[in-house]
Design a protein around this motif. Structure first.
Motif, PDB file in Angstrom:
ATOM      1  N   ALA A 261     -12.361 -80.227 -73.067  1.00  0.00           N
ATOM      2  CA  ALA A 261     -11.106 -80.646 -73.689  1.00  0.00           C
ATOM      3  C   ALA A 261     -10.557 -81.885 -72.990  1.00  0.00           C
ATOM      4  CB  ALA A 261     -10.096 -79.504 -73.643  1.00  0.00           C
ATOM      5  N   PHE A 262     -10.693 -81.934 -71.677  1.00  0.00           N
ATOM      6  CA  PHE A 262     -10.261 -83.098 -70.894  1.00  0.00           C
ATOM      7  C   PHE A 262     -11.003 -84.353 -71.336  1.00  0.00           C
ATOM      8  CE2 PHE A 262     -11.251 -85.833 -67.226  1.00  0.00           C
ATOM      9  CZ  PHE A 262      -9.979 -86.226 -66.835  1.00  0.00           C
ATOM     10  N   LEU A 263     -12.324 -84.248 -71.457  1.00  0.00           N
ATOM     11  CA  LEU A 263     -13.127 -85.396 -71.877  1.00  0.00           C
ATOM     12  C   LEU A 263     -12.743 -85.848 -73.283  1.00  0.00           C
ATOM     13  CD1 LEU A 263     -16.672 -84.274 -70.643  1.00  0.00           C
ATOM     14  CD2 LEU A 263     -15.223 -86.006 -69.589  1.00  0.00           C
ATOM     15  N   ALA A 264     -12.603 -84.886 -74.190  1.00  0.00           N
ATOM     16  CA  ALA A 264     -12.288 -85.218 -75.578  1.00  0.00           C
ATOM     17  C   ALA A 264     -10.923 -85.878 -75.699  1.00  0.00           C
ATOM     18  CB  ALA A 264     -12.352 -83.960 -76.441  1.00  0.00           C
ATOM     19  N   SER A 265      -9.981 -85.442 -74.874  1.00  0.00           N
ATOM     20  CA  SER A 265      -8.639 -86.012 -74.933  1.00  0.00           C
ATOM     21  C   SER A 265      -8.609 -87.443 -74.413  1.00  0.00           C
ATOM     22  CB  SER A 265      -7.656 -85.150 -74.124  1.00  0.00           C
ATOM     23  OG  SER A 265      -7.901 -85.256 -72.722  1.00  0.00           O
ATOM     24  N   ARG A 266      -9.675 -87.850 -73.744  1.00  0.00           N
ATOM     25  CA  ARG A 266      -9.738 -89.206 -73.175  1.00  0.00           C
ATOM     26  C   ARG A 266     -10.775 -90.093 -73.863  1.00  0.00           C
ATOM     27  NH1 ARG A 266      -7.164 -85.951 -70.264  1.00  0.00           N
ATOM     28  NH2 ARG A 266      -5.767 -86.580 -68.571  1.00  0.00           N
ATOM     29  N   GLY A 267     -11.194 -89.675 -75.060  1.00  0.00           N
ATOM     30  CA  GLY A 267     -11.980 -90.568 -75.894  1.00  0.00           C
ATOM     31  C   GLY A 267     -13.466 -90.361 -75.905  1.00  0.00           C
ATOM     32  N   VAL A 268     -13.986 -89.411 -75.126  1.00  0.00           N
ATOM     33  CA  VAL A 268     -15.407 -89.087 -75.182  1.00  0.00           C
ATOM     34  C   VAL A 268     -15.606 -88.063 -76.303  1.00  0.00           C
ATOM     35  CG1 VAL A 268     -17.384 -88.139 -73.940  1.00  0.00           C
ATOM     36  CG2 VAL A 268     -15.688 -89.518 -72.719  1.00  0.00           C
ATOM     37  N   GLN A 269     -16.599 -88.270 -77.152  1.00  0.00           N
ATOM     38  CA  GLN A 269     -16.853 -87.324 -78.233  1.00  0.00           C
ATOM     39  C   GLN A 269     -17.973 -86.370 -77.836  1.00  0.00           C
ATOM     40  OE1 GLN A 269     -18.084 -88.962 -82.056  1.00  0.00           O
ATOM     41  NE2 GLN A 269     -17.236 -87.187 -83.132  1.00  0.00           N
ATOM     42  N   LEU A 270     -17.753 -85.074 -78.098  1.00  0.00           N
ATOM     43  CA  LEU A 270     -18.738 -84.057 -77.747  1.00  0.00           C
ATOM     44  C   LEU A 270     -19.042 -83.182 -78.954  1.00  0.00           C
ATOM     45  CD1 LEU A 270     -16.291 -84.012 -75.273  1.00  0.00           C
ATOM     46  CD2 LEU A 270     -18.249 -83.021 -74.097  1.00  0.00           C
ATOM     47  N   VAL A 271     -20.322 -82.892 -79.158  1.00  0.00           N
ATOM     48  CA  VAL A 271     -20.763 -81.868 -80.101  1.00  0.00           C
ATOM     49  C   VAL A 271     -21.506 -80.844 -79.263  1.00  0.00           C
ATOM     50  CG1 VAL A 271     -22.076 -81.336 -82.173  1.00  0.00           C
ATOM     51  CG2 VAL A 271     -20.944 -83.561 -81.953  1.00  0.00           C
ATOM     52  N   VAL A 272     -20.960 -79.630 -79.184  1.00  0.00           N
ATOM     53  CA  VAL A 272     -21.430 -78.628 -78.229  1.00  0.00           C
ATOM     54  C   VAL A 272     -21.866 -77.373 -78.966  1.00  0.00           C
ATOM     55  CG1 VAL A 272     -20.797 -77.202 -76.246  1.00  0.00           C
ATOM     56  CG2 VAL A 272     -19.845 -79.515 -76.477  1.00  0.00           C
ATOM     57  N   GLU A 273     -23.103 -76.967 -78.751  1.00  0.00           N
ATOM     58  CA  GLU A 273     -23.568 -75.672 -79.265  1.00  0.00           C
ATOM     59  C   GLU A 273     -23.338 -74.630 -78.180  1.00  0.00           C
ATOM     60  OE1 GLU A 273     -27.449 -72.992 -79.917  1.00  0.00           O
ATOM     61  OE2 GLU A 273     -27.739 -75.114 -79.474  1.00  0.00           O
ATOM     62  N   THR A 274     -22.673 -73.544 -78.525  1.00  0.00           N
ATOM     63  CA  THR A 274     -22.342 -72.542 -77.510  1.00  0.00           C
ATOM     64  C   THR A 274     -22.294 -71.148 -78.111  1.00  0.00           C
ATOM     65  OG1 THR A 274     -20.679 -71.858 -75.868  1.00  0.00           O
ATOM     66  CG2 THR A 274     -19.862 -72.898 -77.878  1.00  0.00           C
ATOM     67  N   HIS A 275     -22.586 -70.160 -77.282  1.00  0.00           N
ATOM     68  CA  HIS A 275     -22.410 -68.756 -77.655  1.00  0.00           C
ATOM     69  C   HIS A 275     -21.205 -68.143 -76.943  1.00  0.00           C
ATOM     70  CE1 HIS A 275     -26.823 -69.400 -78.266  1.00  0.00           C
ATOM     71  NE2 HIS A 275     -26.614 -68.645 -79.324  1.00  0.00           N
ATOM     72  N   CYS A 276     -20.440 -68.961 -76.250  1.00  0.00           N
ATOM     73  CA  CYS A 276     -19.499 -68.453 -75.248  1.00  0.00           C
ATOM     74  C   CYS A 276     -18.068 -68.359 -75.773  1.00  0.00           C
ATOM     75  CB  CYS A 276     -19.551 -69.359 -74.016  1.00  0.00           C
ATOM     76  SG  CYS A 276     -18.510 -68.785 -72.683  1.00  0.00           S
ATOM     77  N   GLU A 277     -17.554 -67.150 -75.898  1.00  0.00           N
ATOM     78  CA  GLU A 277     -16.177 -66.956 -76.351  1.00  0.00           C
ATOM     79  C   GLU A 277     -15.174 -67.412 -75.294  1.00  0.00           C
ATOM     80  OE1 GLU A 277     -14.687 -62.624 -75.866  1.00  0.00           O
ATOM     81  OE2 GLU A 277     -16.818 -62.449 -76.378  1.00  0.00           O
TER      82      GLU A 277
END
Length: 346
Positions: A261-277
């Motif tokens: 969330a920190f990275l995304a709020s500062r302009g880095v775009q992430l597409v993350v595959e996760t199983h983690c609630e």
């Protein structure tokens, strides 16, 4: 920043469109098609002119053989992958029996290992000695990340990604802060060059002193390579990440959600595959505390290979919402997977 992904007749996706946020989380059951979304982006990028195209072409080679990837339930004889970026720049990739190619407005949108990074689920774990590459920074398995750290450890990272709590803006200092914060321990990575292409790694673990990666938790090594890749990025870069939570305990998985969330709020775009609630819930919490805008994150959930992805957004309260902005619950069988057993036990 990528805005949309359109996929036609690719693997288990017949025809679907995906809005892409600064932070897009892909989740669902095993073998339902989560990785297909990331692979589609990589395949689309692999037909853009770029300096390291040969490395990207080699990476996507298993994902572009028509007989293997053409959706078996779709009435189609070719695969189509379309990407749209900010400014409505569009390009379309086709995979057919006779050719593979791209049609688009521009061919320099992203460059692999420069502005586009990918870390696969099948990545390298604990190792005392790692390879340094003069061509790639991280590698899809994270195999060159330690070499990149050794080369850049005393250099400042992008100022937008710096935490003021760290003692310096260097990669080494910022990495040590995040590594300690996420794991909840005193832990610092120390690298040194053994030869021109070989790097030695050890961890300094508080009062324990220097410890070999082979004699401490595997989660530290997996997390370290992920953090190096992320902190090597700059605003405007795109990160594709599979299963970032590997070998991390629930508290660390949650704080990893804060990091994204920190990275995304500062302009880095992430597409993350996760199983983690735990990771997903922490992103909700970051939205609730306004450290990430509500429209800065999206979740896609896939129940099975036969079903379509369900898109969920976030309300400012941190609750899930549908495309109309109405509060909804997450589909059953994920966050509530053990609820029945817990209620039965009382």
């Amino acid at each position: 920043m990528l805005k949309t992904l359109d996929v036609t007749a690719y693997k288990c996706i017949e025809a679907e469109s995906f809005d892409l946020a600064p932070l897009t989380l892909i989740t669902g059951t095993n073998s339902s098609g989560k990785s297909t979304v990331l692979q589609a982006i990589l395949v689309g990028m692999s037909y853009l002119k770029q300096e390291k195209l040969s490395y990207l072409r080699d990476l996507v080679k298993p994902y572009v053989q028509l007989d293997d990837v053409l959706c078996r339930t779709a009435d189609a004889d070719q695969v189509g992958i379309g990407l749209t970026s900010e400014g409505d720049c569009k390009f379309q990739t086709f995979i057919t029996e006779s050719l593979q190619g791209v049609i688009g407005d521009r061919d320099d949108l992203y460059e692999y290992e420069e502005t586009l990074f990918y870390l696969s689920a099948n990545r390298s774990g604990p190792e005392e000695l790692a390879e340094l590459s003069k061509e790639l920074k991280i590698g899809a398995q994270g195999q060159y990340a330690l070499g990149y750290l050794e080369q850049r450890k005393d250099k400042p990272i992008s100022p937008e990604l710096c935490r003021s709590e760290a003692p310096a803006q260097t990669l080494k200092a910022q990495l040590a802060w995040w590594l300690g914060y996420i794991t909840g321990t005193q832990c610092e990575a120390v690298t040194s060059k053994v030869t021109s292409t070989r790097i030695k790694l050890s961890f300094v673990m508080g009062d324990l002193g220097e410890v070999s990666p082979l004699n401490t938790g595997a989660g530290n090594s997996y997390l370290l390579k992920l953090l190096i890749m992320c902190l090597a990025a700059r605003p405007g870069h795109l990160l594709l990440i599979e299963n970032p939570e590997i070998h991390l305990h629930p508290g660390a998985q949650s704080r990893l959600g804060e990091f994204f969330a920190f990275l995304a709020s500062r302009g880095v775009q992430l597409v993350v595959e996760t199983h983690c609630e735990h990771l997903i819930n922490r992103v909700r919490y970051e939205v609730y505390h306004k450290r990430l805008k509500a429209d800065g994150a999206l979740v896609y959930y896939k129940q099975s290979s036969e079903e379509r992805f369900l898109q969920l957004g976030f309300l400012p309260t941190g609750h899930f919402c549908n495309s109309d902005g109405e509060q909804v619950n997450f589909p059953t069988g994920f966050f509530d997977s053990t609820l029945g057993e817990l209620l039965e036990m009382g």
